[in-house]
Design an enzyme around this catalytic site. Structure first.
Site, PDB file in Angstrom:
ATOM      1  CG  ASP A   1     -38.274-108.267  64.117  1.00 16.95           C
ATOM      2  OD1 ASP A   1     -37.549-107.829  63.210  1.00 16.95           O
ATOM      3  OD2 ASP A   1     -39.487-107.998  64.223  1.00 16.95           O
TER       4      ASP A   1
ATOM      5  CE1 TYR B   1     -42.181-113.805  59.949  1.00 13.65           C
ATOM      6  CE2 TYR B   1     -43.237-113.063  57.927  1.00 13.65           C
ATOM      7  CZ  TYR B   1     -42.122-113.153  58.739  1.00 13.65           C
ATOM      8  OH  TYR B   1     -40.941-112.591  58.338  1.00 13.65           O
TER       9      TYR B   1
END
Length: 444
Positions: free
Chosen positions: A119, A201
């Site tokens: 994002d 992540y």
């Protein structure tokens, strides 16, 4: 005296006329024979322009299916993937570099796959793409696709040069905050998206006044296969209708191996999974921050994952973007080829960036310590990691208004013609997306 001066002037005038005549003669010769060496003329400029605009013959070059591993600082970009409303994306800069170096003819014919989207504001230490690039390997090799047109001069397999320096070529034209780290030859059908074994992540955050033990307990509850519709942004409009994902590990650990009680120590929420939903990691982190502040109990994770009891997501703000990093993409069967010089360039650039940022951070820390000595306390810094304004009176998650249900969202997009109801072979109703999907299934 005056007669001598007049005679001298006449002699100079005659010499001037002779020089003019020689100059005209020389220019005439140039028109017949072309410009002298190192002389620039309008015709030579035109010749250079024509040469520059001559189309590159991609059909006479072999191509090679390769994996490229990239790192980027995403803070200045609107995300990784190309978007219709902005060209400020990492992928846009990448394809500008690929076209400029003539490693591809165009995106459409490049057989391009990305491991995942990140994002706006999200960085990556190890993003991976697969793509067909121009190659120098006429003799073949792993992933090499022969040239469409055989060159007039036969290529000798024994004298074939080493592969093009992909890393160096791209890094010379990419922005400094986007670096290609290494590349690997790959079989033709290999896909960065579909052949990825797992993705990891990391989300960085300061200890502050957070209860790390509670957060550690809560994070473990994410592990396993669950329906994460209450811990993501449901992207039904882009055809994402299934929210079950598998989390292989979820841990909270200090950045440094020996943590202290300093509220400014940094910790990491590390998450490894097969695939992720849109804004999933940031939603999961937001709930952990509430637990760390003792506003919610660790058991809230279990309740949010129980979509039978809680089918509609409570309204809450997700964690901010800039501490999130796509830390690793895990693959099998790739042999990465590194160029030491390029890795050293990337390391030097990052060290320079770190030095500037670390010094600024310590300057701020010094100011904060001075004010804390005056006020006599340490304030929590965790709420700065959540979007929106801080609630004065906290309201528990399960008592908040709820978002629309999945069924309601599906009905909405069916009415708008974005989804279509069809009956499958087993008689069960299925949903078909009416537009090309915007592959959000690996979003963070």
């Amino acid at each position: 005296m005056s007669e001598t001066l007049i005679q001298r002037i006449k002699d100079l005038e005659e010499e001037l006329e002779q020089l003019k005549s020689q100059l005209l003669h020389t220019n005439g010769a140039h028109k017949d024979t072309g410009p002298l060496p190192n002389e620039t003329t309008s015709s030579s400029k035109k010749g250079k322009k024509t040469l520059k605009e001559r189309p590159f013959d991609f059909s006479s070059h072999p191509r090679r299916h390769v994996a490229l591993r990239m790192a980027y600082l995403g803070w200045s970009y609107q995300g990784f993937a190309v978007q219709e409303n902005t060209d400020n994306t990492v992928e846009a800069r990448l394809f500008e570099a690929l076209l400029k170096t003539r490693l591809i003819q165009d995106r459409q014919s490049s057989n391009y796959h990305r491991c995942g989207r990140t994002d706006k504001g999200v960085s990556a230490f190890s993003q991976v793409i697969t793509i067909d690039l121009r190659s120098s390997q006429f003799a073949g090799g792993l992933g090499v696709i022969p040239a469409e047109v055989v060159a007039a001069k036969k290529k000798d397999a024994d004298s074939a040069p080493s592969e093009l320096p992909y890393v160096k070529m791209l890094n010379r034209v990419l922005p400094q905050d986007i670096r290609v780290l290494d590349w690997a030859p790959a079989a033709e059908g290999f896909s960065a998206r579909f052949d990825c074994q797992a993705r990891t992540y990391r989300y960085y955050f300061p200890r502050g006044t957070l209860d790390i033990d509670l957060m550690t307990d809560a994070a473990k509850r994410y592990e396993g296969t669950h329906d994460f519709r209450n811990l993501c942004k449901m992207d039904v409009g882009n055809g994402v209708l299934q929210f079950e994902r598998t989390i292989l590990s979820a841990t909270i650990k200090p950045v440094h191996s020996i943590p202290t009680a300093d509220p400014y120590d940094l910790f990491i929420f590390e998450l490894k999974g097969l695939a992720f939903l849109y804004h999933q990691v940031r939603c999961m982190m937001a709930v952990l921050l509430l637990i760390g502040q003792k506003l919610e109990a660790p058991e809230i994770i279990n309740e949010l994952l129980d979509v039978q009891t809680n089918p509609r997501k409570p309204q809450y703000s997700m964690a901010v973007d800039y501490p999130l990093v796509l830390y690793n993409c895990h693959f099998e069967g790739l042999s990465w080829r590194r160029e030491e010089e390029e890795l050293n360039h990337a390391l030097s650039s990052l060290q320079q960036h770190w030095t500037q940022s670390a010094v600024k951070a310590h300057v701020l820390h010094g100011m904060i310590q001075g004010l804390e000595e005056v006020t006599g306390g340490v304030s929590s810094n965790s709420f700065w990691l959540v979007e929106g304004s801080r609630q004065r009176n906290y309201r528990s998650l399960l008592e908040r208004p709820r978002c629309e249900s999945l069924e309601s969202r599906i009905d909405h997009f069916v009415k708008r013609g974005r989804l279509k109801r069809e009956e499958g072979e087993n008689g069960r109703e299925a949903m078909v997306h009416q537009r090309k999907r915007s592959k959000h299934s690996h979003n963070s």
